[in-house]
Enzyme design. Structure first.
Site, PDB file in Angstrom:
ATOM      1  N   THR A   1       0.812  -1.219   0.000  1.00 49.95           N
ATOM      2  CA  THR A   1       0.000   0.000   0.000  1.00 49.95           C
ATOM      3  C   THR A   1       0.847   1.270   0.000  1.00 49.95           C
ATOM      4  OG1 THR A   1      -0.146   0.109   2.421  1.00 49.95           O
ATOM      5  CG2 THR A   1      -1.824  -1.201   1.280  1.00 49.95           C
ATOM      6  N   ASP A   2       0.161   2.380  -0.288  1.00 47.34           N
ATOM      7  CA  ASP A   2       0.781   3.694  -0.183  1.00 47.34           C
ATOM      8  C   ASP A   2       0.527   4.218   1.237  1.00 47.34           C
ATOM      9  OD1 ASP A   2      -1.868   4.581  -0.113  1.00 47.34           O
ATOM     10  OD2 ASP A   2      -1.822   5.376  -2.156  1.00 47.34           O
ATOM     11  N   ALA A   3       0.856   5.449   1.485  1.00 47.60           N
ATOM     12  CA  ALA A   3       0.718   6.026   2.829  1.00 47.60           C
ATOM     13  C   ALA A   3      -0.730   6.078   3.308  1.00 47.60           C
ATOM     14  CB  ALA A   3       1.328   7.428   2.852  1.00 47.60           C
TER      15      ALA A   3
ATOM     16  N   ILE B   1      -3.965   2.398   0.640  1.00 45.92           N
ATOM     17  CA  ILE B   1      -4.556   1.969  -0.624  1.00 45.92           C
ATOM     18  C   ILE B   1      -3.486   1.230  -1.426  1.00 45.92           C
ATOM     19  CG2 ILE B   1      -5.564   2.785  -2.804  1.00 45.92           C
ATOM     20  CD1 ILE B   1      -6.609   5.216  -1.190  1.00 45.92           C
TER      21      ILE B   1
END
Length: 141
Positions: free
Chosen positions: A17-19, A22
């Protein structure tokens, strides 16, 4: 396998995931690769055994991704893979990343069989072609 479709379960980890929690867009390609490798293993082959026995590699030639919904941290997903093309030196797959019955990403990917020595297209080995021909699915859902 479920008929002509291979079902690969996975869970979204933090590293996917990103920060914001997601799934990062490139991870869907990694999910699809894992699913295709698992399908190959289920059919009695490994990427390594194919390379060592036949001196070929199966490489991505072309792919498209249609992002429909985002996957989130700790989601439980499946990648549904079906063979849609079996050419002389190529394979085509449709792969759907699913959360329950919801399509998140639809991937259409075409692979080419390549000689490891010359790095050019080479016919699929007969044993691979025979196994894959049993799973060719040209019907649309």
């Amino acid at each position: 396998m479920d008929g002509n479709r291979h079902i690969f379960p996975l869970m979204v980890f933090y590293e996917d995931t990103d920060a914001g929690g997601i799934v990062y867009h490139a991870q869907y390609l990694a999910f699809a690769e894992r699913a295709r490798s698992a399908m190959l293993n289920l059919l009695g082959f490994t990427n390594r055994s194919v390379a060592e026995r036949h001196k070929v590699a199966i490489a991505v030639r072309h792919c498209t991704l249609d992002f429909r919904r985002a996957a989130l941290l700790e989601d439980r997903l499946t990648v549904q893979s079906r063979l849609i093309k079996l050419g002389g030196a190529s394979l085509g797959f449709e792969q759907k990343v699913m959360r329950n019955d919801e399509e998140l990403v639809v991937i259409e990917i075409y692979l080419a069989c390549m000689s490891l020595q010359e790095l050019r297209a080479q016919r699929l080995p007969d044993d691979l072609r025979t196994v894959f021909s049993n799973y060719l699915d040209v019907n649309e859902d």
